[in-house]
Design an enzyme around this catalytic site. Structure first.
Site, PDB file in Angstrom:
ATOM      1  CE  LYS A  22     -25.625  11.881  84.655  1.00  0.00           C
ATOM      2  NZ  LYS A  22     -26.331  11.515  85.904  1.00  0.00           N
ATOM      3  CB  THR A  23     -19.531   9.010  86.271  1.00  0.00           C
ATOM      4  OG1 THR A  23     -20.072  10.333  86.251  1.00  0.00           O
ATOM      5  CG2 THR A  23     -18.023   9.111  86.286  1.00  0.00           C
ATOM      6  NE  ARG A  74     -24.463  15.361  93.888  1.00  0.00           N
ATOM      7  CZ  ARG A  74     -24.451  14.623  92.781  1.00  0.00           C
ATOM      8  NH1 ARG A  74     -23.398  13.922  92.460  1.00  0.00           N
ATOM      9  NH2 ARG A  74     -25.491  14.581  91.977  1.00  0.00           N
ATOM     10  CD  GLN A  92     -26.690  15.887  88.470  1.00  0.00           C
ATOM     11  OE1 GLN A  92     -25.709  16.007  89.167  1.00  0.00           O
ATOM     12  NE2 GLN A  92     -27.052  14.737  87.939  1.00  0.00           N
ATOM     13  CG  ASP A 146     -18.828  12.481  83.562  1.00  0.00           C
ATOM     14  OD1 ASP A 146     -20.069  12.463  83.425  1.00  0.00           O
ATOM     15  OD2 ASP A 146     -18.262  12.079  84.594  1.00  0.00           O
ATOM     16  CD  GLU A 147     -20.780  16.056  85.995  1.00  0.00           C
ATOM     17  OE1 GLU A 147     -21.879  16.590  85.815  1.00  0.00           O
ATOM     18  OE2 GLU A 147     -20.483  15.423  87.023  1.00  0.00           O
TER      19      GLU A 147
HETATM   20  N1  ATP Z   1     -25.639  -1.048  87.736  1.00  0.00           N
HETATM   21  C1  ATP Z   1     -25.147  -0.643  88.904  1.00  0.00           C
HETATM   22  N2  ATP Z   1     -25.047  -1.494  89.939  1.00  0.00           N
HETATM   23  C2  ATP Z   1     -24.565  -1.095  91.127  1.00  0.00           C
HETATM   24  N3  ATP Z   1     -24.159   0.148  91.402  1.00  0.00           N
HETATM   25  C3  ATP Z   1     -24.221   1.048  90.422  1.00  0.00           C
HETATM   26  C4  ATP Z   1     -24.727   0.718  89.131  1.00  0.00           C
HETATM   27  N4  ATP Z   1     -24.679   1.826  88.368  1.00  0.00           N
HETATM   28  C5  ATP Z   1     -24.174   2.794  89.150  1.00  0.00           C
HETATM   29  N5  ATP Z   1     -23.897   2.345  90.375  1.00  0.00           N
HETATM   30  C6  ATP Z   1     -23.366   3.116  91.521  1.00  0.00           C
HETATM   31  O1  ATP Z   1     -24.207   4.233  91.737  1.00  0.00           O
HETATM   32  C7  ATP Z   1     -23.477   5.352  92.148  1.00  0.00           C
HETATM   33  C8  ATP Z   1     -23.756   6.508  91.206  1.00  0.00           C
HETATM   34  O2  ATP Z   1     -23.156   6.260  89.946  1.00  0.00           O
HETATM   35  P1  ATP Z   1     -22.497   7.428  89.098  1.00  0.00           P
HETATM   36  O3  ATP Z   1     -21.698   8.296  89.969  1.00  0.00           O
HETATM   37  O4  ATP Z   1     -21.854   6.827  87.917  1.00  0.00           O
HETATM   38  O5  ATP Z   1     -23.824   8.198  88.684  1.00  0.00           O
HETATM   39  P2  ATP Z   1     -23.953   9.508  87.819  1.00  0.00           P
HETATM   40  O6  ATP Z   1     -25.147   9.323  86.979  1.00  0.00           O
HETATM   41  O7  ATP Z   1     -22.679   9.805  87.142  1.00  0.00           O
HETATM   42  O8  ATP Z   1     -24.258  10.577  88.962  1.00  0.00           O
HETATM   43  P3  ATP Z   1     -24.152  12.174  88.870  1.00  0.00           P
HETATM   44  O9  ATP Z   1     -25.336  12.609  88.073  1.00  0.00           O
HETATM   45  O10 ATP Z   1     -24.236  12.612  90.275  1.00  0.00           O
HETATM   46  O11 ATP Z   1     -22.857  12.485  88.198  1.00  0.00           O
HETATM   47  C9  ATP Z   1     -22.028   4.938  92.162  1.00  0.00           C
HETATM   48  O12 ATP Z   1     -21.677   4.559  93.462  1.00  0.00           O
HETATM   49  C10 ATP Z   1     -22.016   3.747  91.235  1.00  0.00           C
HETATM   50  O13 ATP Z   1     -21.009   2.865  91.546  1.00  0.00           O
HETATM   51 MG    MG Z   2     -21.418  11.472  87.254  1.00  0.00          MG
END
Ligand code: ATP
Ligand code: MG
Length: 772
Positions: free
Chosen positions: A48-49, A634, A271, A234-235
């Site tokens: 997402k981030t 995490r 979350q 975000d969040e």
């Molecule tokens: N398409 C992709 N290919 C490779 N790595 C990815 C891809 N999408 C996300 N990632 C990797 O996965 C990990 C998690 O991504 P991110 O932190 O953006 O998730 P999130 O959904 O924001 O998590 P959270 O809910 O904990 O905030 C990061 O290391 C990111 O670089």
């Molecule tokens: Mg995130």
């Protein structure tokens, strides 16, 4: 370590292909989506981030959006700085004119520009929770409220809740239906008036006043809407009602002269862990109702964690009622099992964590910066610190008693705040007699009463006192006040000249005699205080020397510095993976949004995690379970879950049962390195026993095992159990055997006791358990 803003960084990106290459189709759609409001909902670690950051880059590179038209909101200042840096890496310095910040920083910026419109001056002070509590205490005292019945802390929480709901004092008064609500409304009314007289805003006001500004003055709203054509959050699951409204106001409505800004929010209802600050998943759940033409994109692939970790997280969160089930999967393989450990006490738990870190780092698998240790509340960090120090293991604790909360630092800052904003009564009263200069409580009360009666500020009343217009004040106090006012006036000249904040701070420490007094003290603590003040001067010096962002208005360093320190949050001190090779210790709350290859999540005990407060309350329990979900997710490769049989809290050892969340993790995902010894299974003591605290009196509580070597136990036959057998245990109640390992002396069974958790028990000796 936070690898959240991992944009491709070299060479500078100019082709969309490059920006979209390493995204999956759903992520790509989210980045490319144009027009209608966009909600990206997905479980942890699904990118997402990453989507949010990439979308900003895409807007700049491919949709000709000007950086100045972008407003992005992150949960911490640190995350904001990183996001901005990454985008700047790609599109150059022009990225600096984006606004990427927390809600609070964004509102400070708006209010500095537009406070005058609301009849305030732009040099307002920002009250943090400590200042807020002080002011509430003063107000409650003036209203003659019984502090036992109405604690300042509680009143402050109620006021904060009202503000998070955008309820002003008049409405609160009109809506009050019981005694407590009426009292709260009364305190709120006076508190708000005092804030205003002090030309100050508390944290919640920053949001509420910005909303008021935008709602009351259409031309101001129009200014921001014209400027920000893209709003990204975000969040989003942790926004409260006030923040939700703020976003709505910024975006604007369809049908107006100006089309609404493009909105993109990302979040995960599972979350949401800030309900105590008014956060409500309503905002995410009802996004489509709030924005009828919204598009929703779901992400399902997790890129962060191995499947075992994910399955455990999914199993725990699936116990929460009223949630939308998500399918989250990973193709990183099953990975290692989750390691479980039952410690005798918290020292034993910390020793286990430290040894395990040593082992992993020595084995070359990871370095310290790739490891995090989590706990439920800040006070749990102490035992880890003790042992890490003893072993020379480099670490950093995020949060806890922070630098800016230390008494001497707050005193020094109160001087600076008083100089920047003489009307800031809380700061002024804090330093009026610090260091002691003969202005006692009685004199302060006389001035305060006079100020209240004349409806003037405390600062003005002090000046009146110098001219002998404040009744009941004795001449000695009056002289002391005159000396103080003169000193502050002199220091104030430095502020008017816009001297560097570090020079002003030095002058304060010298002229007030604050530093001299500490230096002369015999108390070693006071010497630490001098060091902390020197550290503050260094911070101020560095701040002055910071390069101004291109195109930024030069602001005098004093207000800018104060703003910076007011908005520092726990998470802003998270170490950088590259530069600090330390293990990071923090609460699970602070770990939101981050990821680490190795995570030790500790204190999995009912009463600790879930927190005691949540045990009898389904809503709070659901929130704790979300916290468990955040904690588990995490971890990238290795996850350790530990608990202690006995933990000292407030000086009292208390025995805690296993966290019910442990029992919600499928037992086959767990590898119990050490299980709870059954009461009469002394083998555990010889095989694994390594209590750091044995003989501390805890044994008398009946939790320790009998000393090893006592006659008889070896001779007892091992209990025969098979997978699927049902048993009843004296302590845990009914259970089902899920695994049987070893034979003879080493025979163990892993038994799922439902709500009491899953426990691995030795089967030798007289186990207080019967097969049924
Ligand atoms: N398409 C992709 N290919 C490779 N790595 C990815 C891809 N999408 C996300 N990632 C990797 O996965 C990990 C998690 O991504 P991110 O932190 O953006 O998730 P999130 O959904 O924001 O998590 P959270 O809910 O904990 O905030 C990061 O290391 C990111 O670089
Ligand atoms: Mg995130």
């Amino acid at each position: 370590m936070s690898a959240l803003f991992d944009l491709p960084s070299s060479p500078p990106v100019s082709r969309a292909g490059h920006l979209l290459d390493d995204l999956n189709p759903a992520q790509r759609r989210a980045v490319e989506h144009a027009g209608s409001p966009l909600l990206v909902v997905a479980g942890a670690g699904s990118g997402k981030t990453r989507v949010l950051t990439r979308r900003i880059a895409y807007l700049l590179a491919e949709r000709d959006v000007h950086p100045g038209q972008i407003m992005a909101i992150t949960f911490t200042n640190k995350a904001a700085a990183e996001m901005k840096e990454r985008v700047a890496d790609m599109v150059g310095a022009r990225a600096r004119s984006m606004w990427v910040s927390t809600f609070h920083s964004m509102c400070v910026r708006v209010m500095r520009r537009d406070a005058k419109t609301l009849g305030m001056s732009s040099n307002f002070s920002i009250y943090d929770s400590d200042d807020t509590r002080r002011l509430v205490t003063l107000v409650a005292r003036d209203l003659d409220l019984d502090p036992k019945k109405y604690a300042a802390r509680t009143l402050a929480v109620h006021i904060s809740n009202l503000k998070n709901e955008l309820i002003d004092p008049e409405t609160a008064t009109a809506q009050a239906t019981n005694d407590l609500e009426r009292r709260v409304a009364e305190v709120y009314t006076v508190y708000q008036r005092r804030l205003r007289e002090s030309n100050s805003l508390d944290f919640d006001d920053l949001i509420m006043k910005t909303v008021e500004l935008l709602q009351t003055f259409p031309d101001v709203a129009e200014h921001y809407r014209r400027r920000f054509r893209h709003v990204l959050v975000d969040e989003y699951q942790d926004t409260n009602h006030a923040q939700y409204t703020l976003v709505r106001e910024l975006v604007g409505k369809a049908g107006g002269e100006l089309p609404p800004a493009e909105l993109c929010v990302v979040g995960d209802a599972d979350q949401s862990i800030y309900a105590f600050r008014g956060a409500t998943i309503r905002n995410i759940v009802e996004f489509e109702r709030d924005y009828p033409d919204a598009t929703t994109i779901l992400l399902e692939q997790n890129y962060r964690s191995t499947q075992n970790i994910l399955t455990a997280a999914n199993a725990v969160i699936s116990r929460n009622p009223n949630r939308r089930d998500k399918t989250l999967w990973s193709d990183l393989g099953e990975g290692e099992k989750i390691v479980g450990y039952v410690a005798d006490n918290e020292h034993d738990e910390a020793a286990f964590v430290a040894n395990e870190i040593d082992r992993l780092v020595d084995g070359g698998e990871v370095n310290n910066s790739e490891i995090a240790v989590f706990y439920r509340t800040n006070n749990q960090s102490r035992v880890f610190e003790e042992i890490f120090i003893r072993l020379g293991l480099p670490y950093r604790v995020v949060g806890g008693v922070r630098f800016y909360e230390r008494r001497e630092v707050r005193d020094a800052l109160a001087y600076l705040r008083t100089l920047a904003n003489p009307e800031d009564t809380v700061s002024l009263r804090r330093i009026l007699n610090v260091p002691k200069r003969g202005i006692g409580d009685r004199a302060e009360a006389c001035v305060s009463a006079y100020a209240e009666r004349e409806r003037i500020s405390f600062a003005s009343a002090l000046r009146e006192a110098v001219h002998d217009r404040v009744p009941m004040l004795n001449p000695r106090s009056r002289n002391a006040i005159a000396g103080f006012v003169e000193m502050m006036d002199q220091l104030g000249e430095m502020v008017e000249r816009e001297d560097d904040v570090a020079d002003i701070l030095e002058a304060v420490l010298e002229q007030t005699g604050y530093r001299t007094e500490l230096e002369a003290s015999e108390d070693p603590q006071d010497h630490t205080r001098v060091e902390n003040l020197n550290e503050l001067v260094t911070v101020a010096r560095e701040f002055t020397e910071l390069e101004l962002p291109e195109g930024a208005d030069p602001v005098p360093s004093l207000p800018a510095f104060l703003e910076r320190v007011s908005l520092v949050a726990d998470a802003d001190s998270i170490p950088d993976a590259e530069s600090d090779c330390v293990v990071t210790l923090m609460t699970i709350h602070t770990a939101k949004g981050l990821e680490y290859p190795v995570v030790f999540s500790t204190g999995w005990e009912d009463g600790v995690f879930p927190h005691m407060r949540a045990l009898g309350d389904p809503a709070e329990l659901a929130e704790e379970r979300r916290l468990a979900y955040v904690g588990i997710t995490r971890a990238q490769r290795r996850l350790y879950l530990s608990r202690a049989l006995v933990r000292s809290a407030w000086g009292q050892p208390s025995a805690n049962p296993a966290s019910r969340f442990l029992g919600e993790i499928p037992p086959d995902l767990l590898d119990w390195r050490r299980v709870e010894p059954s009461r009469s299974a002394p083998a555990a003591a010889t095989t694994w026993g390594r209590s750091a605290n044995s003989g501390s009196g805890i044994a008398s509580r009946g939790l320790s095992r009998p000393a090893p070597g006592k006659a008889g136990w070896k001779d007892a036959p091992a209990m025969k159990l098979e997978v699927g057998d049902r048993v009843t245990h004296d302590k845990y109640g009914l259970g089902r055997v899920v695994a049987v390992d070893g034979a003879g002396l080493r025979a163990t069974a892993t038994i799922d006791f439902g709500g009491s958790g899953t426990v691995r028990l030795m089967l030798i000796g007289s186990v207080p358990m019967t097969k049924i």
